[in-house]
Design an enzyme around this catalytic site. Structure first.
Site, PDB file in Angstrom:
ATOM      1  N   LYS A 173       0.845  -1.201   0.000  1.00  0.00           N
ATOM      2  CA  LYS A 173       0.000   0.000   0.000  1.00  0.00           C
ATOM      3  C   LYS A 173       0.881   1.251   0.000  1.00  0.00           C
ATOM      4  O   LYS A 173       1.602   1.503   0.956  1.00  0.00           O
ATOM      5  CB  LYS A 173      -0.888   0.033   1.250  1.00  0.00           C
ATOM      6  CG  LYS A 173      -1.948   1.119   1.147  1.00  0.00           C
ATOM      7  CD  LYS A 173      -2.578   1.452   2.482  1.00  0.00           C
ATOM      8  CE  LYS A 173      -1.961   2.643   3.155  1.00  0.00           C
ATOM      9  NZ  LYS A 173      -2.054   3.918   2.433  1.00  0.00           N
ATOM     10  N   GLY A 204      -5.565   3.300  -0.630  1.00  0.00           N
ATOM     11  CA  GLY A 204      -6.587   3.745   0.311  1.00  0.00           C
ATOM     12  C   GLY A 204      -5.978   4.319   1.562  1.00  0.00           C
ATOM     13  O   GLY A 204      -4.749   4.464   1.678  1.00  0.00           O
ATOM     14  N   GLY A 206      -4.769   4.916   5.442  1.00  0.00           N
ATOM     15  CA  GLY A 206      -4.035   4.093   6.399  1.00  0.00           C
ATOM     16  C   GLY A 206      -4.957   3.449   7.411  1.00  0.00           C
ATOM     17  O   GLY A 206      -4.783   2.292   7.789  1.00  0.00           O
ATOM     18  N   GLY A 210      -4.710   0.198   5.316  1.00  0.00           N
ATOM     19  CA  GLY A 210      -3.402   0.007   5.973  1.00  0.00           C
ATOM     20  C   GLY A 210      -3.564  -0.846   7.216  1.00  0.00           C
ATOM     21  O   GLY A 210      -2.875  -1.854   7.431  1.00  0.00           O
ATOM     22  N   GLU A 248      10.494   1.764   9.934  1.00  0.00           N
ATOM     23  CA  GLU A 248      11.390   2.892   9.620  1.00  0.00           C
ATOM     24  C   GLU A 248      10.592   4.159   9.885  1.00  0.00           C
ATOM     25  O   GLU A 248       9.679   4.477   9.123  1.00  0.00           O
ATOM     26  CB  GLU A 248      11.830   2.834   8.155  1.00  0.00           C
ATOM     27  CG  GLU A 248      12.541   1.553   7.751  1.00  0.00           C
ATOM     28  CD  GLU A 248      13.953   1.470   8.293  1.00  0.00           C
ATOM     29  OE1 GLU A 248      14.490   2.505   8.726  1.00  0.00           O
ATOM     30  OE2 GLU A 248      14.515   0.366   8.298  1.00  0.00           O
ATOM     31  N   CYS A 282      13.290  11.974   5.645  1.00  0.00           N
ATOM     32  CA  CYS A 282      13.469  11.574   7.037  1.00  0.00           C
ATOM     33  C   CYS A 282      14.914  11.775   7.492  1.00  0.00           C
ATOM     34  O   CYS A 282      15.188  11.849   8.685  1.00  0.00           O
ATOM     35  CB  CYS A 282      13.058  10.121   7.215  1.00  0.00           C
ATOM     36  SG  CYS A 282      13.920   9.032   6.071  1.00  0.00           S
ATOM     37  N   GLU A 383       9.540  16.430  15.352  1.00  0.00           N
ATOM     38  CA  GLU A 383       9.819  16.354  13.918  1.00  0.00           C
ATOM     39  C   GLU A 383       8.882  17.302  13.173  1.00  0.00           C
ATOM     40  O   GLU A 383       7.664  17.169  13.273  1.00  0.00           O
ATOM     41  CB  GLU A 383       9.617  14.917  13.419  1.00  0.00           C
ATOM     42  CG  GLU A 383      10.012  14.755  11.973  1.00  0.00           C
ATOM     43  CD  GLU A 383       9.668  13.381  11.394  1.00  0.00           C
ATOM     44  OE1 GLU A 383       8.569  12.881  11.666  1.00  0.00           O
ATOM     45  OE2 GLU A 383      10.518  12.837  10.664  1.00  0.00           O
TER      46      GLU A 383
END
Ligand code: NAD
Length: 480
Positions: A173, A204, A206, A210, A248, A282, A383
């Site tokens: 996905k 679609g 998450g 997901g 990750e 990232c 972040e």
């Protein structure tokens, strides 16, 4: 235009006929729709993958390798079309998609096409016991791959390539915010001769599809790249089912600049490591620590260099920064800038929205530099994931190491110095999965990639990825 799911080698609509709007960040317009897939679509994708598995897992390594190579070649052949689609879907400069995203997607397939032919397992001769052990590295079965929006095809293929190289079948996905190049990949897979069902792509949100992939009882491994909060949620769902997990996640990466570095190289690379892809990588260095003796010089030169960056529409070859990926993301990033003073920071460059002629409704923001006094402030702890960096001076090695490590994240760090002993001391003591010294984002795909602390668990890249996507089985044979 309607993007479709790719299941069992065919392009299909979502069974419940639910769709999500897909925006073009460069002008804020809805330009396509993607399936808002449900459990039923997942059921079909899983079934296709499960059916394909017995044959694919027994397909010779040479054959698998050849098909992965074919995919790599076709991606390269279609680079202009894929790069244009990526720039439109994500807002990133077309030049960046052409030079980084799409070539890397091809390289991911080519790398694992080669790597799988070199992937061996161990034997252990139990001397004196008349027994020999050998370890098989068998594919897991059907695995799930879920990727984010910042490097859409680049990160999607980074998971899929090792998964199928190792003999698994996949339900994948892409991010619902940037689905286009994953959709275009389907055509390439068919052309490359990938058997039906080996790779299935469902689109679609998450929270629905997901989540359904993660919760599926027969999908035994999940490789996920995305936000830390999402990763924590996925771990919660997957852990009681004892799934293999590679996560990750986010980062808040320190860039540590010593006075003894090669200054010009450092300055050029620091501009890139701060603002490439609108700071939405990232691995971007978002907390910049500068040795006090060169702090004022750096501040002046950095502002001068950043002021030369051009924010523009992604299709203009002179644009250094394109649009941010979405309106909600732009608003999130702006809220940090708007509240900078309250967080103890001072905006010393940028911070404003940019209006681009003929693209007035796009999501453009100036590259922004905020001076902070304390690493514990929100701006250095959370972040932001946009074109925003902080700068602050440090006095000595111990102080900067403590600040660099004072973070809930631990993805990567960049170090600028010509002192080898200092390099070694800091590299060994810093709490990150990756350290770059006198460079940034120099990638060798054989190396382990991933973070510590809230930046994730597990490593991808090279043989680490093939280990993740296989299950070791030891076989002990006694002989007399
Ligand atoms: P996100 O976590 O919102 O979404 C990532 C993917 O997960 C998307 O496909 C999304 O649809 C899906 N998802 C969302 N909720 C889910 C759920 N409950 N179950 C299963 N899947 C779900 O992240 P994002 O905003 O797309 O990406 C930005 C984040 O990704 C940043 O934090 C960035 O640091 C991180 N990132 C990390 C790396 C790395 O290698 N460590 C690389 C790129 C991006």
């Amino acid at each position: 235009m309607k993007i479709k799911n790719y299941i069992n080698g065919e392009f299909v609509n979502p069974i419940l006929d639910n769709w999500i709007d897909n925006y073009n960040p460069s002008n804020g317009e809805i330009y396509s729709q993607i399936p808002n897939s449900s459990d039923i679509d997942l059921k079909n994708a899983f079934k296709a993958a499960k059916n394909a598995f017995p044959k694919w897992s027994e397909t010779t390594l040479e054959k698998r390798s050849q098909i992965l190579s074919n995919i790599a070649h076709l991606i390269t052949e279609k680079l202009p079309e894929l790069a244009a689609a990526e720039a439109k879907d994500n807002g990133k400069p077309l030049e960046l998609a052409k030079s980084i995203d799409i070539p890397r997607a091809a390289a991911n397939f080519q790398f694992f096409a080669n790597a799988i032919t070199q992937f061996a397992s161990e034997t252990h001769d139990s001397v004196g016991l008349n027994a020999i052990n050998f370890t098989l590295r068998q594919p897991i079965g059907v695995v799930g791959c879920i990727s984010p929006w910042n490097l859409p095809l680049y990160l999607f293929t980074w998971k899929i390539a090792p998964a199928i190289a190792a003999g698994n079948c996949v339900v994948a996905k892409p991010s619902e915010i940037t689905p286009m190049t994953a959709f275009l990949l389907g055509e390439i897979l068919n052309e490359a001769g990938l058997p039906k069902g080996v790779l299935n792509i469902v689109h679609g949100s998450g929270k629905t599809i997901g989540q359904a992939i993660v919760a599926h009882s027969e999908i035994k491994a999940i490789s996920f790249t995305g936000g830390t909060q999402t990763g924590a949620h996925i771990a919660k769902v997957a852990a009681p089912m004892f799934k293999k997990l590679s996560l990750e996640l986010g980062g808040k990466n320190p860039a540590i600049i010593f006075a003894d570095c090669n200054y010009d190289e450092m300055l050029e690379a620091t501009v890139r490591s701060s603002f490439a892809n609108q700071g939405q990588i990232c691995l971007c260095g978002s907390r910049i620590f500068i040795e006090a003796s060169i702090y004022q010089k750096f501040k002046t030169d950095f502002i001068t260099a950043v002021s030369k960056l051009k924010v523009g529409n992604p299709f203009d070859s002179t644009s250094d920064l394109g649009a941010l990926v979405s309106k909600p993301h732009l608003e999130k990033v702006r809220s940090y800038i708007d509240n900078a003073a309250q967080y103890g920071g001072k905006v010393i460059f940028g911070g404003n929205l940019v209006s681009i002629h003929n693209f007035e409704s796009g999501y453009y923001l100036e590259p922004t530099i905020i001076e902070v006094k304390d690493n514990s402030c929100v701006l250095n702890q959370e972040e932001i994931f946009g074109p925003v960096v902080t700068i602050m001076p440090f006095n000595n090695e111990n102080e900067v190491l403590a600040m660099a490590n004072d973070s809930s994240y631990g993805l990567s760090a960049t170090l600028w110095t010509n002192d080898l002993k200092k390099t070694m001391r800091i590299s060994k003591q810093i709490h990150t999965g990756i350290v770059w010294v006198n460079t940034w984002l120099l990638r060798d795909l054989r190396t382990p990639f991933g973070g510590v602390k809230n930046s994730g668990v597990g490593r991808e890249g090279g043989l680490e990825a093939l280990r993740f996507f296989t299950e070791p089985k030891n076989i002990c044979i006694k002989y007399n």
